[in-house]
Structure formats: C-alpha cells, structure tokens
Design an enzyme around this catalytic site. Structure first.
Site, short mmCIF file in Angstrom:
data_model
loop_
_atom_site.label_atom_id
_atom_site.label_comp_id
_atom_site.label_asym_id
_atom_site.label_seq_id
_atom_site.Cartn_x
_atom_site.Cartn_y
_atom_site.Cartn_z
N LYS A 9 -10.04 -7.54 7.26
CA LYS A 9 -9.08 -7.15 8.31
C LYS A 9 -9.63 -7.68 9.63
CE LYS A 9 -7.53 -2.73 6.37
NZ LYS A 9 -7.85 -1.30 6.37
N SER B 150 0.85 -1.18 0.00
CA SER B 150 0.00 0.00 0.00
C SER B 150 0.89 1.24 0.00
CB SER B 150 -0.89 -0.03 1.25
OG SER B 150 -1.68 1.12 1.34
N ASP C 68 -7.23 2.94 -3.18
CA ASP C 68 -7.97 2.95 -1.90
C ASP C 68 -8.22 4.39 -1.50
OD1 ASP C 68 -9.05 2.56 0.60
OD2 ASP C 68 -7.29 1.54 1.46
N GLU D 205 -11.11 0.65 -3.67
CA GLU D 205 -11.45 0.27 -2.30
C GLU D 205 -12.10 1.44 -1.57
OE1 GLU D 205 -7.97 -1.30 -0.40
OE2 GLU D 205 -8.82 -1.19 1.62
N GLY E 249 -4.26 -4.62 5.79
CA GLY E 249 -3.18 -4.40 6.75
C GLY E 249 -3.42 -3.12 7.53
N LYS F 236 -3.04 4.96 -2.53
CA LYS F 236 -4.01 5.74 -1.79
C LYS F 236 -4.42 6.93 -2.65
CE LYS F 236 -4.13 3.56 2.20
NZ LYS F 236 -5.38 3.03 2.78
N LYS G 15 -1.01 -0.93 -4.45
CA LYS G 15 -2.24 -0.20 -4.11
C LYS G 15 -1.88 1.26 -3.85
CE LYS G 15 -4.76 -0.14 0.22
NZ LYS G 15 -5.48 -0.97 1.21
N ASP H 205 -13.93 -1.99 2.45
CA ASP H 205 -13.02 -2.21 3.58
C ASP H 205 -13.77 -1.76 4.84
OD1 ASP H 205 -11.08 -2.00 5.58
OD2 ASP H 205 -9.68 -0.78 4.45
C1 NPQ Z 1 -6.48 0.62 4.62
N1 NPQ Z 1 -4.18 0.21 5.50
O1 NPQ Z 1 -6.45 -0.35 3.90
C2 NPQ Z 1 -5.45 0.85 5.73
C3 NPQ Z 1 -5.39 2.23 6.12
C4 NPQ Z 1 -4.46 2.62 7.23
C5 NPQ Z 1 -2.08 -0.55 4.61
O2 NPQ Z 1 -3.45 0.95 3.52
C6 NPQ Z 1 -1.93 3.43 11.45
C7 NPQ Z 1 -2.74 2.36 11.70
C8 NPQ Z 1 -1.93 4.01 10.22
C9 NPQ Z 1 -3.58 1.89 10.72
C10 NPQ Z 1 -2.78 4.14 7.97
C11 NPQ Z 1 -3.30 0.28 4.50
C12 NPQ Z 1 -2.76 3.55 9.22
C13 NPQ Z 1 -3.61 2.48 9.47
C14 NPQ Z 1 -3.63 3.66 7.00
C15 NPQ Z 1 -4.44 2.02 8.46
O3 NPQ Z 1 -7.40 1.39 4.50
MG MG Z 2 -8.54 0.35 2.98
#
Ligand code: NPQ
Ligand code: MG
Length: 370
Positions: free
Chosen positions: A264, A137, A190, A215, A292, A165, A163, A240
């Site tokens: 998740k 990501s 995402d 996403e 994650g 953002k 992926k 998500d």
């Molecule tokens: C998601 N994760 O899929 C999340 C968003 C995310 C890997 O993109 C601290 C703890 C910071 C959790 C930043 C990824 C974070 C977090 C982004 C989760 O939407």
């Molecule tokens: Mg997400």
C-alpha cells in the site's frame, strides 16, 4: 525543472454504499484528505491521503495528517519550490513517521511532474499490463446470510478474488460457509492484527479451507510471532500493517515472517518506496498485490498503475469505484471482466471533477509559503 506555486489541502466527506466493519471499527463514510500541488505553469497534481478519521488501522488519522502537512511537510517542499519528487522524497525522509501524509504530498508532486512531461505514472513506475485483475475486500457483516449475499453480489459483478475480514468470533464458520458456497473462488482472509500468538491452533484450523493467504493476523510489531505462526500453519502468511519500509520488508522476508506482501503506497510513504518494495520482492521471489484504503478515483488511479507492475501476480483490493461510492469524484473505475483498465494519460491519468470536489467538500486551505 518547474516550480511549485502553491499547495491546496481539501477534505471531502464521501458516504460509503454500505458500512465497512473491520476488527478496528466501523466506517460509514470516508473523510478524505486530498492534496493538490499547483505549479507556476498552472498544472495541478493530485494525491490522496489514506488516513482514516481515527488511529485504528495505524497511528495516523486525518486531523494529524492535516496538522503535519501544514506545519512540517508542505513548508519543507515550499522552502525551495523545486518540483522534484525524488528530491522531496529524500527531504521528507528527514522527518519521522507520517507515511500517509508524506505519500499524499509526494504523489501530488509526482503527478504534477509527470503531467508536465506528458508521461503516465504507469509508464514511470514500469507497468507491463494495460489492465489489472481485481479482488474485493468484504467487511464483517451482521450474519452469515448477509455475508453470503454480499459475497454473491461481488461474484456476480466478476471479482476474481474475495477477501474476508476476520476477527476472534468471526472466522472459521463464516469463512467455511463462503468456501462451501464457492468451492473454486480464490479466497483469503485479513485479521488486521486481531489475533495473538496463542491463536495459532485456531488460525491453523482454517488450513483445509484452501485460502490463498492470511493477512496480518498478529500485531504490527510482532514479526517473530508471524515467523512462528508461519512455521505452524499451511496457509501462507501475508503482512500488511507490518511492512512500513523496504528495510522491514527485507527483514520480514529474511526471517520467514511473510511469504506474500500487500503493498500500500500510503502505508510505506509513497509510490517510490512502493516500487522499491516491489523490486525487492521480485528479486526474492515473493508475490505482491496492491492493497486498498477505500480510495476515491484519485488514489485508485495511482494504485491501479502500481498494480500493473510485473511482480503484482495476485489480484489486489483495487475494486471498482462502485464497491465503495455511489458517486466517485473522478470518472468512475468500472469493472470489465473482473479487471480495471490502467489509466494511460499523463500523471495519474484522471482528474477530479471540480463540481464534485465542491459538493463533497467540507474544508480547504491554501499554503503558498509567502
Ligand atoms: C486492509 N483495506 O487491507 C484495509 C483496511 C481498511 C480494503 O480491506 C477507511 C480508510 C476505512 C482505510 C477500512 C481493505 C478503512 C481503511 C479498512 C482501511 O487492511
Ligand atoms: Mg489488510
């Protein structure tokens, strides 16, 4: 069935290798809450809380998770001390919300319970693979050049899916630039709820970029909005944040709000619920992948076990430890040919290194119910 002696909570401050920016803010370090369940036989089980410091991704945040664990969740499991993760799951379900705090506690119990049986989490969940395909990501950087150089480093490292953002103002242009630089790379986006129903045309404008999915484009509670969007664009919609339970997953699938699901365990209240959502999706022919939350080796190990289930047919956000941390608190997870090996030892199959827990530790408390 063995009994619980005590529950220890710890917070550790883990610097990130680079800032991670999303539509809900920028993270430069992880304030990670770790739950340790110690049995009367002296076996420790481990669970990691996915919550961030502030309620940006979802309503939960670390201080809130600490409070609800101390005041409500841990007292429930210490009331009878039985080390039975399924029973704990039913008991904790009587308390509303707080899935990430519940997941951390339930996973620590599950880990201790499996370690006592000498059985791996992967085996318990029904894993069918010994290694899993990994994606990565990519946060929102300061420029397209910076984005291309970061993506390039992940492509060189062997990641099998990228992926990106996105948010309003950072979408078509950067995504097109990455697609043009890597025409054959599996690519997805995402938005973390950053768009509205009025952005349908803009989201549809990314259809020619051959994305695996988009996403969570719309707010968590707008299931109908996702259905309407999915009818208007070609890119598959993947939920998500919206998928907080098996019941919501069932609803979202039945109403056409999602054709892929990001699972998740923290978001849905643990690995038992995550497995149930997986099973539902297999039955409905909905592909799933493992999300994650910038986990340390504790949370990462359990996620990699989950990602080894048969329905996980897309690469997840189960990246190597080095994607986030210079030093992990367990043996690091290392990418090999774009994959991570599924831990085969008892429970989650990895142990935190005590000296590193101390070094990164900022706070701890012991709850023994006495
Ligand atoms: C998601 N994760 O899929 C999340 C968003 C995310 C890997 O993109 C601290 C703890 C910071 C959790 C930043 C990824 C974070 C977090 C982004 C989760 O939407
Ligand atoms: Mg997400």
């Amino acid at each position: 069935m063995s009994r619980i002696e005590l529950v220890r909570l710890r917070r550790i401050d883990m610097p990130l290798v680079r800032p991670f920016r999303t539509s809900f803010g920028t993270q430069t370090a992880r304030d990670v809450l770790i739950v340790e369940v110690v049995t009367e036989d002296g076996v420790s089980g481990w669970g990691e809380c996915a919550a961030m410091e502030w309620p940006g991704y979802s309503a939960e945040y670390v201080d809130g998770a600490v409070d609800v664990l101390i005041e409500h969740l841990v007292p429930r499991v210490l009331a009878d001390r039985t080390l039975d993760p399924q029973r704990a799951h039913s008991q904790l379900a009587r308390l509303m919300g707080h899935p990430m705090a519940k997941s951390a506690l339930e996973t620590a119990m599950l880990d201790a319970w499996l370690r006592e049986q000498g059985r791996s989490l992967a085996d318990f969940l029904g894993a069918v693979r010994s290694e899993v395909d990994c994606g990565v990501s990519v946060g929102i950087p300061t420029s397209i050049d910076a984005l291309l150089s970061e993506v390039g480093s992940y492509v060189d490292a062997g990641y099998r899916r990228i992926k990106l953002k996105i948010e309003p103002g950072w979408d078509i242009e950067p995504v097109r630039a990455v697609r043009e630089a890597w025409p054959d790379m599996p690519l997805q986006t995402d938005a973390n709820q950053a768009y509205t129903r009025a952005d349908t045309a803009l989201l549809g404008a990314m259809d020619p970029l051959d994305l695996l999915l988009v996403e969570q484009p719309l707010p968590e509670d707008d299931l109908r909005g996702h259905t309407l969007l999915a009818e208007q664009i070609d890119t598959p919609v993947c939920l998500d944040e919206s998928i907080i339970s098996t019941a919501v997953a069932d609803t979202a699938i039945a109403f056409g709000a999602t054709s892929v699901i990001n699972i998740k365990p923290g978001r849905v209240g643990g690995y038992l619920e995550a497995k149930a959502i997986h099973d539902l999706c297999v039955e409905r022919d909905i592909p799933v992948w493992c999300g994650g939350m910038l986990e340390t080796g504790i949370g990462r190990a359990a996620n990699v076990a989950l990602a080894a289930l048969p329905g996980f047919t897309l690469p997840g956000d189960t990246s190597a430890s080095s994607r986030y941390f210079a030093t992990d608190i367990t043996e690091p997870f290392v990418l090999q040919d774009g994959r991570l090996r599924v831990p085969a030892g008892p429970g989650i199959g990895v142990d935190p290194i005590p000296s590193l827990l101390d070094e990164f530790g900022t706070w701890s408390t012991v709850l023994d119910g006495r």
